[in-house]
Design a protein around this motif. Structure first.
Motif, PDB file in Angstrom:
ATOM      1  N   ILE A 146      13.406   3.611 -29.176  1.00  0.00           N
ATOM      2  CA  ILE A 146      11.971   3.388 -28.984  1.00  0.00           C
ATOM      3  C   ILE A 146      11.656   1.926 -29.323  1.00  0.00           C
ATOM      4  O   ILE A 146      12.077   1.411 -30.360  1.00  0.00           O
ATOM      5  N   GLY A 147      10.945   1.270 -28.420  1.00  0.00           N
ATOM      6  CA  GLY A 147      10.636  -0.146 -28.596  1.00  0.00           C
ATOM      7  C   GLY A 147      11.532  -1.054 -27.780  1.00  0.00           C
ATOM      8  O   GLY A 147      11.293  -2.269 -27.723  1.00  0.00           O
ATOM      9  N   PHE A 148      12.560  -0.482 -27.127  1.00  0.00           N
ATOM     10  CA  PHE A 148      13.559  -1.302 -26.437  1.00  0.00           C
ATOM     11  C   PHE A 148      13.839  -0.745 -25.041  1.00  0.00           C
ATOM     12  O   PHE A 148      13.677   0.446 -24.782  1.00  0.00           O
ATOM     13  N   GLY A 149      14.326  -1.637 -24.166  1.00  0.00           N
ATOM     14  CA  GLY A 149      14.834  -1.233 -22.871  1.00  0.00           C
ATOM     15  C   GLY A 149      13.841  -0.423 -22.066  1.00  0.00           C
ATOM     16  O   GLY A 149      12.683  -0.802 -21.883  1.00  0.00           O
ATOM     17  N   LYS A 150      14.272   0.739 -21.588  1.00  0.00           N
ATOM     18  CA  LYS A 150      13.446   1.590 -20.739  1.00  0.00           C
ATOM     19  C   LYS A 150      12.656   2.631 -21.536  1.00  0.00           C
ATOM     20  O   LYS A 150      11.989   3.485 -20.952  1.00  0.00           O
ATOM     21  N   SER A 151      12.734   2.570 -22.860  1.00  0.00           N
ATOM     22  CA  SER A 151      11.965   3.488 -23.702  1.00  0.00           C
ATOM     23  C   SER A 151      10.549   2.950 -23.940  1.00  0.00           C
ATOM     24  O   SER A 151      10.250   1.780 -23.689  1.00  0.00           O
ATOM     25  N   SER A 152       9.694   3.839 -24.454  1.00  0.00           N
ATOM     26  CA  SER A 152       8.308   3.459 -24.730  1.00  0.00           C
ATOM     27  C   SER A 152       8.230   2.329 -25.746  1.00  0.00           C
ATOM     28  O   SER A 152       9.080   2.206 -26.641  1.00  0.00           O
ATOM     29  N   LYS A 153       7.197   1.512 -25.603  1.00  0.00           N
ATOM     30  CA  LYS A 153       6.902   0.461 -26.574  1.00  0.00           C
ATOM     31  C   LYS A 153       5.718   0.943 -27.413  1.00  0.00           C
ATOM     32  O   LYS A 153       4.589   1.014 -26.917  1.00  0.00           O
ATOM     33  N   PRO A 154       5.955   1.309 -28.668  1.00  0.00           N
ATOM     34  CA  PRO A 154       4.898   1.944 -29.466  1.00  0.00           C
ATOM     35  C   PRO A 154       3.860   0.942 -29.948  1.00  0.00           C
ATOM     36  O   PRO A 154       4.124  -0.264 -30.043  1.00  0.00           O
ATOM     37  N   MET A 155       2.699   1.453 -30.287  1.00  0.00           N
ATOM     38  CA  MET A 155       1.658   0.630 -30.902  1.00  0.00           C
ATOM     39  C   MET A 155       1.943   0.420 -32.381  1.00  0.00           C
ATOM     40  O   MET A 155       1.578  -0.604 -32.947  1.00  0.00           O
ATOM     41  N   GLY A 156       2.601   1.398 -33.012  1.00  0.00           N
ATOM     42  CA  GLY A 156       2.882   1.300 -34.442  1.00  0.00           C
ATOM     43  C   GLY A 156       4.113   0.476 -34.747  1.00  0.00           C
ATOM     44  O   GLY A 156       4.826   0.011 -33.851  1.00  0.00           O
ATOM     45  N   GLU A 157       4.372   0.299 -36.041  1.00  0.00           N
ATOM     46  CA  GLU A 157       5.521  -0.477 -36.486  1.00  0.00           C
ATOM     47  C   GLU A 157       6.820   0.320 -36.292  1.00  0.00           C
ATOM     48  O   GLU A 157       6.825   1.550 -36.338  1.00  0.00           O
ATOM     49  N   LEU A 158       7.907  -0.418 -36.117  1.00  0.00           N
ATOM     50  CA  LEU A 158       9.221   0.200 -36.004  1.00  0.00           C
ATOM     51  C   LEU A 158       9.875   0.292 -37.386  1.00  0.00           C
ATOM     52  O   LEU A 158       9.708  -0.599 -38.220  1.00  0.00           O
TER      53      LEU A 158
END
Length: 335
Positions: free
Chosen positions: A106-118
């Motif tokens: 999550i946050g990378f590549g073809k996955s979702s980019k979240p609004m929250g922190e990683l």
């Protein structure tokens, strides 16, 4: 006319998105922030997840083996690279009988980019959720760069789910907070937004000591800079910067000696990558990034680990020295 070696052409074909013959003259169509428009070497599936109340989707490739040996390898990517760069390793492992699962975190590549922190703990839970979804009870983990930090968290938090651990040029072998002062997120956002494609190429060639032909580095630059034309680029950028802050704020170096699973470090002798080094006081910068030596020292403290250092290679060791890398990984996994 100069011809590239056959091996180079094969790797380039696996890594590079299709471009028309007149690509140099054609205007670039922006990729989406989930790398829409950037092809992967195998079909991509999406797993719905909820992180901190936010509905997300985790992309992954699930590659069947040629002749199954009953085992699964999970490949964990680095921060600056899409999961597609594992293509040559996927091929080698699947031909050796392994099922190969390759997520974009999550946050990378073809996955979702979240609004929250990683956070590494969240990424670890997501990876285990993927294994549960695929009904995989235990897997070998082969990780690269930032993926090595995540692999450490998975091995420590879910020891019964990991059989073998291969840490390929991992970062996080030292606690960067000992050298680098905290940097505000807004300052990092500003600096990353100013970075040009040519500046990024220089980063890859210098910070990572990558010894690949320019045409093999270009897809990584495309994967990052074609996103800048996306309408949602600011959200991608914030997720990318959050991953850098995660690396800084959530060290794993102190946990590595506690890993009990069989572990193999594979290091490039010339890889001195140290995230945040430019922000460290000048006197401390030379102390950072002695990665091969750090890996050897950590392995000596672990109950079942060893470190292999491949000469004349940098951070992308599995692409720079594929024959030696494949030999080490396959031999280790067979133990």
């Amino acid at each position: 006319m100069h011809r590239l070696p056959a091996a180079t052409l094969v790797v380039a074909a696996l890594l590079s998105p299709f471009m028309p013959a007149n690509a140099a003259d054609a205007p670039r169509e922006p990729y989406g922030i989930a790398l829409e428009g950037y092809p992967y070497p195998y079909p991509v599936n999406l797993l719905p997840l909820v992180n901190d109340g936010e509905q997300l989707r985790m992309a992954y490739m699930d590659v069947a083996p040629n002749q199954p040996n009953g085992r699964t390898v999970v490949l964990l990517h680095g921060r600056n690279f899409p999961a597609s760069y594992w293509a040559p390793v996927i091929k080698v492992l699947s031909e050796a009988g392994y099922r190969v699962v390759v997520p974009d975190q999550i946050g990378f590549g073809k996955s979702s980019k979240p609004m929250g922190e990683l956070h590494f703990d969240t990424l670890a839970r997501n990876t285990i959720a993927l294994l549960d979804h695929l009904q995989i009870q235990k897997a070998d983990i082969v990780a690269h760069s930032m993926g090595g930090m995540l692999a450490v968290r998975i091995a420590r938090a879910y020891p019964d789910r990991v059989a073998h651990l291969v840490l390929t040029a991992p970062i996080g072998l030292e606690d960067y907070r000992l050298y680098v002062p905290p940097v505000p997120t807004e300052k990092i956002l500003e600096n990353e937004d100013k970075l040009t494609a040519e500046g990024y190429r220089k980063q890859l060639q210098t910070n990572y000591a990558i010894k690949l032909p320019p045409d093999q580095i270009t897809p990584f630059i495309d994967a990052r800079f074609n996103i800048k034309g996306s309408a949602e680029y600011p959200r991608w950028l914030r997720a990318f910067v959050s991953s850098g802050q995660m690396i800084y704020r959530e060290p794993v170096a102190h946990e590595i000696p506690l890993i009990t699973q069989p572990t193999l470090f594979i290091m490039g002798a010339d890889d001195h990558n140290a995230p945040g080094r430019p922000n460290a006081p000048e006197a401390l910068r030379p102390k950072m990034g002695h990665n091969a030596e750090l890996a050897q020292a950590l392995a000596a403290k672990m109950p079942n680990a060893r470190a292999e250092v491949i000469p004349n290679t940098g951070h992308l060791v599995f692409l720079e020295a594929p024959q030696k890398y494949d030999e080490l990984v396959l031999g280790f996994l067979k133990q």
